[in-house]
Write an enzyme that holds these catalytic residues in place. Structure first.
Site, PDB file in Angstrom:
ATOM      1  N   ALA A 104     -26.100  21.158 -14.254  1.00  0.00           N
ATOM      2  CA  ALA A 104     -26.320  20.167 -13.193  1.00  0.00           C
ATOM      3  C   ALA A 104     -27.792  20.119 -12.832  1.00  0.00           C
ATOM      4  CB  ALA A 104     -25.508  20.519 -11.944  1.00  0.00           C
TER       5      ALA A 104
ATOM      6  N   TYR B 274     -28.618  14.129  -4.316  1.00  0.00           N
ATOM      7  CA  TYR B 274     -27.870  15.194  -4.998  1.00  0.00           C
ATOM      8  C   TYR B 274     -26.372  15.058  -4.711  1.00  0.00           C
ATOM      9  CZ  TYR B 274     -25.999  19.876  -5.884  1.00  0.00           C
ATOM     10  OH  TYR B 274     -25.227  20.933  -6.308  1.00  0.00           O
TER      11      TYR B 274
ATOM     12  N   LYS C  57     -23.368  14.001  -7.413  1.00  0.00           N
ATOM     13  CA  LYS C  57     -22.292  14.966  -7.703  1.00  0.00           C
ATOM     14  C   LYS C  57     -20.918  14.358  -7.395  1.00  0.00           C
ATOM     15  CE  LYS C  57     -22.505  18.777  -8.850  1.00  0.00           C
ATOM     16  NZ  LYS C  57     -22.392  19.338 -10.226  1.00  0.00           N
TER      17      LYS C  57
END
Length: 285
Positions: free
Chosen positions: A61, A126, A130
């Site tokens: 990630a 972020y 995600k």
């Protein structure tokens, strides 16, 4: 089974590798960007087909939360597009996928622990990428499992625990946020639960996992220094407003672990017990 681990050089990926020797019945394919570029759909399809991959654990990630605000394209590619590629490739083989996600899918305005059915509301690049990654994996792989975690640390890579120990030895005083509340997660404990899930079988859906308990970053820092025997550094509590960052962080992101505990019949260690194990390892290195 033939199991692909992506992001094997990260905190969780390294912990997974340490546990793999306990599961010799499986063939483990540990990859990072050098072995497999997960942003290359063709490369993924070839790898999954060639090695007859039965399952994927995506530990890769883009996790630089503040830098993500200025690197939206790269963050989206790694956190949203790549997981969908992996999910589609393994689904073609009738396989399964475990996607690691984050507490940042929530805005942190709740005052009780977040359950899996709470509506996500990310307010950072972020967190948004995600969440989109979760949606893509669920869409493209029928046997997929999302595991949201928080405040990850280990003996590997860069993390809060290692930073606090280093700064505690270097500086006479540190200011640490006291009004952001959550629960740390020792990556070894997360790796252990992933292994349990693999052995017991994937039950698709979203799950939350962190260690047990609730603390602030300030409390966490104090505990790290106490366990590391650091007495020469004063830790001061800071308001979030005193330490502005490019990315918004959830003020409250405690995750409720009832679902994963009842589904897989597991007990989760208390945060301070796991922290003590990790600090002891770091000090012995």
């Amino acid at each position: 089974m033939n199991i692909l681990i992506t992001g094997c050089n990260g905190q969780l990926g390294n912990e997974m590798q340490l546990l793999e020797k306990e599961y010799p019945q499986h063939n483990w394919f540990n990859t990072d960007v050098q072995e497999l570029d997960i942003t290359d759909q063709l490369a993924i399809n070839q790898f999954v087909a060639e090695h007859q991959i039965d399952g994927v654990v995506n530990c890769a990630a883009y996790t630089a939360v503040d830098k993500a605000e200025d690197n939206k394209e790269l963050c989206t590619t790694l956190n949203t597009v790549a997981p969908a590629y992996l999910a589609a490739a393994v689904d073609k083989r009738g396989g399964w996928m475990i996607q690691i996600s984050t507490d940042y899918v929530f805005d942190g305005t709740k005052h009780t622990p977040y359950v899996e059915t709470d509506t996500p509301c990310p307010n950072s690049v972020y967190g948004s990428t995600k969440l989109a990654g979760e949606i893509g994996v669920t869409k493209f792989c029928k046997r997929s499992m999302i595991v949201r975690t928080a405040w990850l640390y280990s003996t590997f890579g860069n993390n809060f625990v290692k930073t606090m120990i280093r700064l505690g030895k270097e500086k006479p005083e540190l200011g640490v946020i006291f009004d952001q509340i959550g629960t740390p997660t020792y990556a070894r404990d997360l790796a252990r639960i992933i292994m349990t899930v693999i052995e017991k079988g994937i039950l698709p859906g979203v799950y939350h996992f962190s260690n047990e308990g609730v603390i602030s970053w300030y409390d966490f820092a104090k505990a790290i220094h106490r366990l590391a025997g650091i007495t020469t550094c004063r830790v001061r509590p800071l308001h979030t407003a005193e330490y502005p960052t490019p990315a918004h962080r959830p003020h409250y992101s405690v995750l409720d672990k009832t679902k994963i505990k009842s589904t897989y019949q597991v007990e989760i260690p208390y945060w301070e017990e796991s922290l003590e194990v990790c600090v002891r390892k770091l000090l012995s290195e």
